[in-house]
Write a protein that holds these residues in place. Structure first.
Motif, PDB file in Angstrom:
ATOM      1  N   LEU A 286       0.907  -1.412  -0.434  1.00 20.23           N
ATOM      2  CA  LEU A 286       0.381   0.267   0.009  1.00 20.23           C
ATOM      3  C   LEU A 286       1.024   1.304   0.251  1.00 20.23           C
TER       4      LEU A 286
ATOM      5  N   ARG B  53      -5.108  -7.386   0.938  1.00 21.67           N
ATOM      6  CA  ARG B  53      -5.584  -6.045   1.511  1.00 21.67           C
ATOM      7  C   ARG B  53      -7.032  -5.604   1.564  1.00 21.67           C
ATOM      8  N   ARG B  54      -7.418  -6.703   1.103  1.00 22.72           N
ATOM      9  CA  ARG B  54      -9.185  -6.954   0.429  1.00 22.72           C
ATOM     10  C   ARG B  54     -10.041  -6.585   2.445  1.00 22.72           C
TER      11      ARG B  54
ATOM     12  N   ARG C 194      -9.086  -3.770   4.581  1.00 24.50           N
ATOM     13  CA  ARG C 194     -10.013  -3.082   4.366  1.00 24.50           C
ATOM     14  C   ARG C 194     -11.222  -3.760   5.444  1.00 24.50           C
ATOM     15  N   LEU C 195     -11.573  -4.343   5.065  1.00 20.46           N
ATOM     16  CA  LEU C 195     -13.250  -4.929   5.929  1.00 20.46           C
ATOM     17  C   LEU C 195     -12.424  -5.280   7.631  1.00 20.46           C
TER      18      LEU C 195
ATOM     19  N   ARG D 102     -10.431   3.348   7.439  1.00 18.62           N
ATOM     20  CA  ARG D 102     -10.560   2.190   6.883  1.00 18.62           C
ATOM     21  C   ARG D 102     -10.332   3.304   5.347  1.00 18.62           C
ATOM     22  N   THR D 103     -10.905   4.723   5.190  1.00 20.15           N
ATOM     23  CA  THR D 103     -10.521   5.091   4.011  1.00 20.15           C
ATOM     24  C   THR D 103      -9.412   5.263   3.666  1.00 20.15           C
ATOM     25  N   ARG D 104      -8.235   5.956   4.498  1.00 13.68           N
ATOM     26  CA  ARG D 104      -6.999   6.477   4.991  1.00 13.68           C
ATOM     27  C   ARG D 104      -6.337   5.367   4.675  1.00 13.68           C
ATOM     28  N   SER D 105      -6.365   3.813   5.285  1.00 12.36           N
ATOM     29  CA  SER D 105      -5.553   2.769   5.669  1.00 12.36           C
ATOM     30  C   SER D 105      -5.529   1.629   4.150  1.00 12.36           C
ATOM     31  N   CYS D 106      -5.952   1.449   3.655  1.00 13.11           N
ATOM     32  CA  CYS D 106      -6.755   1.336   2.120  1.00 13.11           C
ATOM     33  C   CYS D 106      -7.003   2.104   1.355  1.00 13.11           C
TER      34      CYS D 106
END
Length: 140
Positions: free
Chosen positions: A40, A64-65, A68-69, A136-140
């Motif tokens: 990432l 990676r998925r 995100r979850l 979540r939006t900033r890490s993945c």
């Protein structure tokens, strides 16, 4: 091009590859998280990261998925802040102002170019949801 020559003067290939694997490789969660975090980073190519660690690009995409979850916790990078300074725009704290109504309360979070305002009586659950969504939006 395959050469199926029967010429006995031609030397045999000096390389022989033997696979003696015992099955699928088990990847520990902390190593999965490290590899996913590496993929990432800005400029990283998933295929190159996977090749460097001896895994398949599909595995890295899956990790990676999962990150995100929230199923895989990525390690904190050196750029991540542990504490964020809190600034108040009012001179007096809200607790000492008895005339302040809960509807007038505004919580503003600014993080890496994102700005979120929560107005009204925001409980801990609402603020927790805001921070989870930002993470979540900033890490993945």
């Amino acid at each position: 091009m395959d050469d199926h020559s029967d010429d006995i003067r031609r030397p045999l290939s000096p390389r022989i590859e033997v696979f003696a694997g015992t099955g699928r490789k088990r990847w520990p969660d902390d190593l999965k998280a490290q590899i996913a975090a590496e993929s990432l980073e800005p400029g990283a190519v998933v295929t190159d990261v996977a090749r460097r660690h001896g895994c398949r690009p599909q595995q890295v995409h899956d990790w990676r998925r999962r990150a995100r979850l929230g199923q895989l916790v990525l390690p904190a990078s050196a750029d991540t802040l542990s504490f964020v300074p809190v600034m108040s725009e009012s001179a007096l704290p809200a607790a000492t102002d008895p005339s302040g109504s809960p509807e007038a309360a505004v919580v503003t979070v600014e993080l890496q170019g994102a700005r979120v305002e929560v107005r009204g009586a925001s409980g801990l659950a609402v603020l927790s949801d805001v921070f989870i969504a930002l993470r979540r939006t900033r890490s993945c």
